[in-house]
Design an enzyme around this catalytic site. Structure first.
Site, short mmCIF file in Angstrom:
data_model
loop_
_atom_site.label_atom_id
_atom_site.label_comp_id
_atom_site.label_asym_id
_atom_site.label_seq_id
_atom_site.Cartn_x
_atom_site.Cartn_y
_atom_site.Cartn_z
N LYS A 85 0.82 -1.21 0.00
CA LYS A 85 0.00 0.00 0.00
C LYS A 85 0.86 1.27 0.00
CE LYS A 85 -0.63 0.30 5.03
NZ LYS A 85 0.24 1.47 5.19
N THR A 86 2.00 1.24 0.70
CA THR A 86 2.86 2.43 0.72
C THR A 86 3.40 2.73 -0.67
OG1 THR A 86 3.49 1.91 3.01
CG2 THR A 86 4.86 3.51 1.83
N ASP A 103 -3.66 7.35 4.79
CA ASP A 103 -3.07 6.02 5.03
C ASP A 103 -3.67 5.42 6.30
OD1 ASP A 103 -1.40 3.84 4.79
OD2 ASP A 103 0.31 4.82 5.74
N GLU A 104 -3.66 4.09 6.41
CA GLU A 104 -4.17 3.37 7.59
C GLU A 104 -5.57 3.86 7.96
OE1 GLU A 104 -2.67 0.86 8.53
OE2 GLU A 104 -0.50 1.10 8.36
N GLN A 114 -7.25 -5.13 9.92
CA GLN A 114 -6.16 -4.70 10.81
C GLN A 114 -6.56 -3.53 11.69
OE1 GLN A 114 -1.99 -4.97 9.18
NE2 GLN A 114 -3.06 -5.00 7.22
N ARG A 160 2.75 -10.43 10.61
CA ARG A 160 4.06 -9.76 10.73
C ARG A 160 5.18 -10.67 10.22
NH1 ARG A 160 2.34 -5.60 9.93
NH2 ARG A 160 0.45 -6.81 9.63
#
Length: 704
Positions: A35-36, A220-221, A251, A587
């Site tokens: 996504k970044t 973002d997020e 998330q 993770r």
């Protein structure tokens, strides 16, 4: 980079998200789906192809570390320096707006920002003043933060009746807290967002100015936004509708901070005509890890369905070990870490141990120390929370704002200058009676000579010191710190480590104006910590959000821990616990080890533990399943060793923070409850007596 070059290396869904530049766009980005990369390429496309200046693109995220990473990657793509860009956290962006516009709300632009410890300090002071048990300060701070995240003012809370979980004492504290902040010309983190929204609502001309300025908004997020943050971006995007939100409802793990997963679920309703794109190709984990994590999260209702896949291959199976006691669990984890390290493929920095609550780290730390393996606990006391650092920052705050009561209380007798609690109480009374700051109260006491000559002499020396420090206002921050240390003799008697911390603080402030430096340190959070050196990382599952490691251990996969026992009575909280477990699972890049123990010390007593209910959702085919302790069979679910019994719920008769009466020691506050059956014990703090641990069946406590 050209439009064509920016598309290189992107998968079809990422390219689709990149090229959609008109109207609202929601990207559901699964864990590790790049996504970044999409956000940074989108920014580059807007500036290079669409010719939108960086000053017209508002880009918000949740940590300074993420914002800095974005800037670096955008600079690499565009070769621009991004001098006038708006890339940062929600709090830093709102601070930037309020510095220019807050006078419209009756505040002065030189306001100070209180971090978490400053806020706790002020709330403790108010609780003492109102004769409410000071030990409750963390819970009170959390409730106030949640109210602000929901845009509930003290007045609205007071008049809400039974709404918003009304509590009369909390309402009194909330009102006093906001009054004190205003008197100090200070804001806390939540005020930065809430006041910006209020500014836009009450002053349409200011909203128009910024909604026209920002031609495009990148978020973002997005799943971590609370009501106030969502309202902020909705207001700014209300005109043009060019909002690009990236997030993953799977998330969303910050409900306790006010985050509302429904923001991402309701985005399509709030922005008609929105385009929705799913990013499901994972670039981080092996397929076995993705299949295990996908099987767990798929059981949550009301989610945007995604199936993550990767071209990295199946990889190692996920390891699950069920052991007799937590000490055996720690030995297994440390032995496995050592074995992996000795193979030479991974360094210690490539490995992390995750757990649900901080107290679980003790036994892991002891095992690591015995083997001489280096480790660091991520999310502990940060650099800016160290006493000597906070003290010098308090002096700098008073340099620019004499009315900062929290900072004045902190340093009025630091270093020791003979101004004790009796004198401070007199200053507090004068301040409260006159409705003035502590600094003004000191000036008044000295002017009216309303205390002994000895006290007045000491206060006049202190006033002279603060007035002298005020002359440093236009001095660079690092030079001002040197002058403060000289004027106060603060550094005398400090050990070498504290000296080094102060030297590091001054180095970090090189070339910065005091106001800019104070904003920067006030907006730093524990989430901005960097992981350096070759050591094992130990952290909670919440802290691990946004990180990745080749090798991950998640310990304590047991009922009462994962999911946490406090979530047992709420379906929504159980769903969040499942999302939290999913975050931990995703993770891992190459190796994932899950562990649990039949017996664990919780609430000061070793208790029988059962495997987490989430384990029954994991297909056995993807795992190496090893049981060193007896587990129950589960009929019909195909996974040996997972009990289908009722979940263990630690239901205690007294909740932390409730008040009780003891026949001998009077009224106290419950600090902890542990044990079970006839062996239930309670830990109570009795003012004037101290903490007492009592067997519940003999204590004769009366709930108040």
């Amino acid at each position: 980079m050209s439009k064509e070059e920016l598309q290189n290396g992107l998968n079809p869904q990422q390219r689709e998200a990149l090229l959609h530049t008109e109207g609202p766009l929601l990207v559901l980005a699964g864990a590790g789906s790049g996504k970044t990369r999409v956000i940074t390429h989108k920014y580059a496309l807007l500036t290079k192809e669409k010719k939108i200046p960086p000053s017209s693109i508002l880009t918000v995220t949740f940590t300074n570390k993420a914002a800095n990473e974005m800037k670096e990657r955008i600079c690499a793509l565009t070769s621009d320096e991004l001098r006038d860009c708006w890339i940062g956290t929600f709090h830093s962006q709102c601070n930037r707006i309020l510095r220019r516009e807050i006078s419209a709300l009756g505040y002065r632009p030189e306001f100070v920002i209180y971090d978490e410890s400053d806020r706790h300090s002020l709330i403790r002071h108010i609780l003492r003043e109102l004769k409410i048990y000071e030990a409750l300060y963390k819970g009170v701070a959390s409730r106030i933060s949640a109210l602000k995240a929901s845009m509930v003012t003290p007045e609205e809370f007071l008049s809400s009746g039974d709404g918003f979980g009304f509590d009369e004492k909390l309402a009194k504290v909330y009102i006093r807290f906001q009054d004190e902040l205003r008197r100090c010309n200070a804001l806390d983190f939540d005020d930065l967002i809430m006041l910006t929204v209020r500014l836009f609502r009450e002053h349409p001309d200011v909203l128009r100015k910024y909604s026209e300025k920002f031609a495009y908004i990148l978020v973002d997020e997005f799943q971590d936004t609370n009501r106030a943050q969502y309202e902020l971006v909705k207001l700014l995007a209300s005109g043009h509708g060019n909002i690009f939100a990236v997030g993953d409802d799977d998330q969303s793990i910050y409900r306790f901070r006010g985050a509302e997963v429904r923001n991402i679920l309701n985005f399509e309703k709030d922005f008609p005509g929105v385009k929705v794109i799913k990013l499901e190709q994972n670039y981080r984990s092996t397929q076995n890890i993705l299949d295990v994590s996908g099987a767990v999260i798929s059981k949550n209702p009301e989610r945007k369905a995604k199936r993550l896949w990767t071209d990295r291959g199946r990889g190692e199976k996920v390891f699950f070990y069920w052991l007799p006691v937590e000490e055996d669990e720690a030995k297994y984890v440390v032995r496995t870490i050592k074995d992996i390290y000795l193979k030479g493929v991974y360094n210690y920095r490539d490995m992390a141990v995750l757990y649900r609550i901080n107290l679980q780290s003790r036994v892991i730390e002891e095992a690591l120390r015995r083997e001489g393996i280096p480790y660091r606990v991520v999310g502990g006391i940060s650099f800016y929370e160290r006493k000597e650092v906070k003290d010098i920052i308090a002096y700098l705050r008073l340099c620019v704002n004499h009315h900062d009561n929290v900072s004045l209380r902190r340093i009025i007798n630091t270093p020791h200058r003979g101004i004790g609690s009796a004198t401070l109480n007199k200053i507090e009374q004068e301040s409260k009676k006159r409705g003035i700051s502590l600094f003004e109260a000191i000036k008044r006491i000295c002017k009216t000579r309303s205390s002994s000559q000895t006290v007045i002499d000491k206060l006049e020396v202190f006033l002279k010191l603060i007035n002298g420090i005020s002359g440093l206002r236009d001095t660079p921050a690092s030079e001002a710190m040197k002058s403060v240390l000289e004027m106060t003799s603060y550094a005398e008697g400090l050990d070498e480590e504290r000296h080094q911390n102060l030297a590091e603080l001054m180095f970090s402030a090189e070339g910065m104006p005091i106001s800019e430096f104070l904003d920067r340190v006030s907006l730093v959070t524990k989430l901005d910590e960097s992981i350096e050196g070759d050591s094992i990382s130990l952290m909670t599952l919440h802290t691990a959000k946004g990180l990745e490691f080749p090798v991950v251990f998640i310990v304590g996969i047991e009922e009462g821990l994962i999911p946490y026992f406090k979530s047992a009575d709420s379906e929504e909280e159980l769903h969040e616990e499942r999302r939290l477990f999913y975050v931990g699972l995703t993770r891992a890049k190459d190796i994932l080890c899950l562990t649990g123990a039949s017996k664990r010390r919780i609430f000061s007593k070793r208790q029988e533990q059962e495997p987490s209910r989430f384990l029954k959702d994991i297909p056995r085919d993807y795992c190496h399943w090893v049981e060193k302790a007896k587990c129950k069979e589960v009929p019909g679910n195909g996974v040996k060793g997972i009990a289908k019994s009722k979940p263990v719920v630690y239901a205690f008769p007294y909740k932390t923070g409730c008040r009780v009466r003891h026949p001998k020691w009077g009224i106290g506050v419950v600090r902890d409850c542990y044990g079970k059956g006839d062996d239930l014990k309670v830990c109570v703090n009795f003012p004037g007596v101290g903490i007492k641990r009592l067997a519940l069946k003999f204590a004769h406590l009366e709930r108040i």
